[in-house]
Design an enzyme around this catalytic site. Structure first.
Site, PDB file in Angstrom:
ATOM      1  N   SER A 124      55.283  16.803 -11.065  1.00  0.00           N
ATOM      2  CA  SER A 124      55.034  16.891  -9.797  1.00  0.00           C
ATOM      3  C   SER A 124      56.353  16.690  -8.987  1.00  0.00           C
ATOM      4  O   SER A 124      57.297  17.178  -9.253  1.00  0.00           O
ATOM      5  CB  SER A 124      53.687  16.411  -9.360  1.00  0.00           C
ATOM      6  OG  SER A 124      53.292  17.190  -8.187  1.00  0.00           O
ATOM      7  N   LYS A 176      41.231  18.357  14.865  1.00  0.00           N
ATOM      8  CA  LYS A 176      41.974  16.950  15.030  1.00  0.00           C
ATOM      9  C   LYS A 176      41.665  16.081  14.103  1.00  0.00           C
ATOM     10  O   LYS A 176      42.351  15.280  13.421  1.00  0.00           O
ATOM     11  CB  LYS A 176      41.493  16.322  16.583  1.00  0.00           C
ATOM     12  CG  LYS A 176      42.626  14.911  16.656  1.00  0.00           C
ATOM     13  CD  LYS A 176      44.127  15.123  16.737  1.00  0.00           C
ATOM     14  CE  LYS A 176      44.700  13.682  16.448  1.00  0.00           C
ATOM     15  NZ  LYS A 176      45.929  13.948  15.631  1.00  0.00           N
TER      16      LYS A 176
END
Lengths: 309, 194
Positions: A124, A176
């Protein structure tokens, strides 16, 4: 008279050997035959994350910023002709991997050869930074690949209900508290996050395609998130050579045109003081997870770790 | 004439230490001792400097050069003061100048390590490294013996007392370290483990 001869002979031997050593030193000759041609070894260990890593009584260590500082030191040292990145990392945050990748590319633009040597694991984010180097070495059993991105999410709503916790938030906008573990994810939020993951994935694929001189579509076929062994990666073109770190050093020396045995300059070695008082050079995985739980690190991708860590 | 006598003294310190150090303890030529000490410190330090340069240890070579010269020179002064105090506590009678002179000359064997040390630049083998280690050990024991003789001759004490004077500072440091480790462990370990 005999005493005088003995002492003068001893002093003469000492002074002659010292003079030879001095002339050797002035000519810049080196015990290992490398002269001013050094190969720097920089270790990328553990989870790749931004920041300084651990704090200690005598300073800070580990973290992406520390590796970038080491890359800058290698760049500024004119005697360093090549850099070995010894990667032993399962990945980490996308921005930190990207930042490291960008600094490695700058180092290459400055004329230094950068070679990646994969340790146990270079997956990764670990592969992201390897992909931007001049050459990649891996052991046949190295775990690599895992080209992809994910954003972890857990829904703990049922658990909270069972233990009688009701969390509420007053928020400035509908998204949010995206990735909030106290409620299910909405379809709109899923689409937003999927868009982010796709964008990061495309950035990752582009880096690999450019670094490995491969077609984007070809990379996408390999980049379904799976991990490869070093030998599988070599067959797939994700790795250049199978070999140890010492093979990588020889390879870097050859690319940099260093004749003879190169001088190795290792960066980031723990000092005896930091070993006694300092935090680990490796980024603490628990710390990283806690930061994620606290929503301070909303994107922990590309992060490829085995389930049992 | 002075130079010839100086060279003879150097020979005697190396090969007839009992007579030479006894004579030096009486005559106390401090100037000569300072010259000998500086030569005995600077030349091996330069040897080490070139060895570390050739190995690519730029920072370490500067550190070695400073500690080997200035550090050791200060240690010579401080060491003499401490050993003088200990020798007097053990009942010895002598002068600190005599001790400075004799311990200054006692560093002479360090010079003999230089050819072996410098040899590691050109001959890289485990045999050479082993030889350097062996020579270093011999020189360490040789210097230690010269220091014991120096204490014996300056303070007119027995061999045993001279050895005791020399090892007392190390023993005190070890004792303090043990106390420090115990106190540190007491502070760090949880109560239930104590």
């Amino acid at each position: 008279m005999r005493k005088k001869v003995v002492i003068i002979a001893i002093l003469a031997i000492i002074l002659i050997t010292l003079a030879v050593a001095a002339s050797w030193s002035v000519q810049g000759k080196h015990r290992y035959g490398g002269g001013q041609n050094k190969i720097a070894v920089i270790h990328v260990e553990g989870v790749i994350a931004g920041g300084n890593g651990g704090n200690s009584l005598l300073g800070e260590s580990g973290g992406g910023d520390e590796i970038i500082r080491q890359l800058h030191k290698a760049r500024d040292d004119s005697s360093v002709k090549a850099v070995i990145l010894r990667i032993n990392s399962p990945g980490g945050s996308a921005p930190a991997s990207q930042e490291l990748g960008a600094e490695i590319q700058k180092l290459r633009k400055d004329g230094k050869i950068v070679v990646a040597s994969m340790g146990d694991v270079a997956a990764s984010g670990g592969y992201w930074i390897a992909a931007v180097t001049d050459k990649i070495y891996a052991s046949p059993a190295t775990m690599t690949g895992s080209i992809g991105v994910y954003i972890p999410y857990a829904n703990w709503q049922d658990l909270y209900q069972k233990i009688g916790i009701q969390k509420e938030k007053i928020k400035s906008g509908p998204h949010k508290d995206i990735l909030s573990p106290e409620r299910p994810m909405t379809a709109e939020e899923r689409a937003i996050l999927q868009g982010m993951v796709d964008d990061l994935y495309n950035q990752f694929v582009t880096v690999v395609a450019e670094g490995r001189h491969m077609d984007v579509e070809q990379v996408k076929q390999l980049a379904d998130g799976r991990i490869y062994t070093g030998s599988q990666a070599k067959t797939a073109g994700l790795v250049d050579e199978l070999g140890t770190m010492y093979d990588a050093i020889d390879g870097a020396a050859e690319l940099a045109g260093i004749k003879g045995k190169p001088v190795i300059k290792e960066y980031g070695n723990a000092s005896p003081f930091s070993m006694l008082f300092g935090a680990s050079d490796k980024v603490n995985l628990e710390q990283l997870m806690v930061r994620h739980m606290e929503n301070k690190l909303p994107i922990t991708a590309p992060l490829a770790m085995p389930v049992e860590w | 004439m002075v130079v010839e006598s100086f060279i003879e003294t150097i020979y005697d310190v190396l090969f007839k230490p009992m007579t030479a150090l006894s004579k030096l303890a009486e005559e106390r030529p401090l100037g000569q001792a300072v010259v000998v000490l500086l030569i005995s410190l600077i030349i091996p330090a330069l040897g080490a400097y070139f060895v570390f340069s050739s190995a690519g240890f730029e920072k370490l070579r500067n550190f070695i050069l400073i500690t080997q010269t200035i550090g050791y020179f200060l240690l010579w002064f401080l060491g003499a003061a401490i050993l003088h105090l200990i020798a007097e506590i053990y009942g010895g009678k002598g002068t600190v100048i005599g001790l400075l002179v004799t311990t200054g000359f006692a560093n002479l064997p360090h010079l003999l390590a230089v050819p072996f040390l410098v040899g590691t630049i050109f001959i890289q083998s485990s045999v050479m490294n082993g030889l350097v280690a062996l020579v270093s050990l011999v020189i360490f024991c040789w210097t230690l013996t010269l220091n014991v003789i120096a204490l014996k001759e300056v303070y007119k004490i027995s061999w045993a007392k001279a050895v005791l004077v020399l090892i007392t500072p190390s023993m005190v440091i070890i004792a303090l370290l043990i106390v420090f480790v115990i106190l540190s462990l007491a502070a760090v370990l949880p109560e239930r483990l104590l």
